[in-house]
Design a protein around this motif. Structure first.
Motif, PDB file in Angstrom:
ATOM      1  N   GLU A   1      -0.129   9.835   8.997  1.00  0.00           N
ATOM      2  CA  GLU A   1      -0.325   8.836  10.033  1.00  0.00           C
ATOM      3  C   GLU A   1      -1.084   9.379  11.232  1.00  0.00           C
ATOM      4  O   GLU A   1      -1.551   8.599  12.081  1.00  0.00           O
ATOM      5  N   ASP A   2      -1.222  10.706  11.325  1.00  0.00           N
ATOM      6  CA  ASP A   2      -2.025  11.286  12.404  1.00  0.00           C
ATOM      7  C   ASP A   2      -3.501  11.351  12.042  1.00  0.00           C
ATOM      8  O   ASP A   2      -4.330  11.724  12.875  1.00  0.00           O
ATOM      9  N   LYS A   3      -3.849  11.007  10.805  1.00  0.00           N
ATOM     10  CA  LYS A   3      -5.230  11.079  10.336  1.00  0.00           C
ATOM     11  C   LYS A   3      -5.810   9.721   9.978  1.00  0.00           C
ATOM     12  O   LYS A   3      -6.992   9.455  10.228  1.00  0.00           O
TER      13      LYS A   3
END
Length: 431
Positions: A368-370
């Protein structure tokens, strides 16, 4: 570095989980918004006028009233089943024997694997899918094919060699040792290259001996940064079969847990008929449960308990499960998820459906950070949705009082015609 591009339209991003707060408050919609992309990354987002003034050098691509959101993330697919999607009838085991296994036997031929890998990625790009998690076949060539095709497109993908050493036809069985050896070699070759990630992949307990499950559990312990994907509690007769083969197991999940195949980075496809202990353990370790609604209705598996699992704080992703699923479209998959939830008397909001297909699936992959959101620093995977792509949809969306009422008809009736453009890694691949 390529020239910066400024994409204009209605922008949709998420600041929170719409299952944990009011759906409308979890999302951020900019009526005239902009997304600045450069070098495969999202550099900034904001109001159109502000962004245009701040970045006058950027090439402007104006999509008018279309909605820009993160590219769709399909958390469970079988790319080798592309050619048999929407095959008639059958329960799970019959479907595997009649359609899946005969088709998968062809993937020892690298040329054929290359052809289907390219076809699959072309089809999914048309539908706005920018990341997927795929089972391959037992053949290392099938893994090489999909990773090579994705790498040539700059595409993020997770995939792995499917491991089976029993209850499969000749030509589709490996061994405990070869499953370990082949998977380890493929991890070394592909995992972490560009936007590629490897998933250790026992198909499911009935097709892997205890020895093979143990070998793959050991491999996962050696490579804990890899994901592990398998199937869990898809059909009731499948569960009976599993428990008959593993009489010492407390439940289906225990056939994985006993061999080191339960963990935070585990992806468990379907997860429909879960026992209380299974739900508790999956939540405790933070595993990903992957909802495959078109497959579950098409093969007659059952109704996923979305709301109660979300209420427990489970990590849930959304997937087409092609070719057991009957569509390559994440829009159609969202529509099916809505219909399944209706049958559970727990209707889903349009914001929740869009979150599941983007941020929710990305979260299940621990990415979810990418991917999965429109925000500075994220990878530039973007889908552009035309909210009036057909006369049927246009006449309904024209009556909408807010953005969600405008988006919902596209979720329920949309197909690849609704996808005006797909951007992968900052490159336009459709539109």
């Amino acid at each position: 570095m390529t020239a910066a591009k400024l994409l204009l339209g209605q922008t949709l991003a998420f600041d929170a989980n719409p299952f944990e707060t009011e759906p409308e408050k979890a999302a951020r919609v900019e009526r005239r918004g902009a997304v600045l992309i450069d070098g495969g990354k999202i550099i900034a987002t904001g109001p159109s006028d502000t962004m245009r003034a701040a970045h006058p050098e950027a090439e402007v691509v104006d999509y008018g009233d279309a909605v820009l959101c993160a590219g769709f993330v399909d958390a469970h697919v079988h790319y080798p089943q592309t050619g048999i999607v929407a095959s008639w009838g059958k329960r799970l085991i019959d479907w595997l024997n009649s359609y899946t296994f005969p088709e998968e036997m062809r993937f020892g031929d690298r040329a054929y694997a290359d052809e289907i890998a390219g076809t699959y990625l072309d089809l999914t790009a048309r539908h706005g899918t920018t990341t997927m998690v795929s089972y391959c076949t037992i053949h290392p060539e099938s893994v090489d094919a999909i990773f090579t095709a994705a790498q040539s497109r700059g595409q993020r993908i997770v995939a792995g060699k499917t491991c089976m050493d029993r209850n499969a036809p000749d030509g589709l069985r490996d061994t405990a040792q070869s499953a370990y050896d082949d998977s380890k070699a493929l991890i070394g070759k592909w995992h972490g290259q560009a936007r590629l990630s490897y998933a250790i992949t026992p198909r499911f307990s009935p097709t892997s001996s205890p020895e093979q499950l143990r070998a793959l559990g050991d491999l996962w312990a050696e490579h804990p940064d890899c994901l592990m994907q398998t199937h869990l509690s898809e059909q009731t007769d499948e569960i009976e079969w599993v428990l008959g083969m593993f009489p010492e197991a407390r439940d289906y999940l225990d056939t994985y847990e006993a061999f080191g195949l339960l963990g935070e980075k585990g992806l468990y496809g379907h997860a429909i008929h879960l026992e209380p202990r299974e739900r508790a353990r999956l939540h405790e370790v933070g595993a990903g449960l992957i909802h495959c609604p078109t497959s579950n209705t098409f093969i007659g598996s059952g109704l996923f308990e979305m709301q109660s699992l979300m209420d427990e704080g489970q990590r849930v992703g959304l997937a087409t499960d092609t070719g057991g699923g009957s569509s390559f479209s994440m829009l159609r998959t969202m529509a099916a998820a809505y219909e399944v939830a209706q049958l559970r008397h727990t209707p889903l909001h349009a914001a929740q459906l869009m979150w599941l297909a983007t941020q929710g699936s990305a979260r299940s992959l621990h990415m979810e950070d990418k991917i999965g959101n429109l925000a500075a620093g994220m990878e530039a995977d973007i889908v552009v949705l035309n909210l009036a792509s057909t006369p049927d949809i246009a006449q309904r969306s024209s009556r909408a009082d807010d953005i969600w009422e405008a988006i919902f008809p596209t979720i329920m009736m949309g197909d690849d015609r609704a996808v005006k453009a797909t951007w992968i890694n900052g490159q336009l691949v459709k539109g």
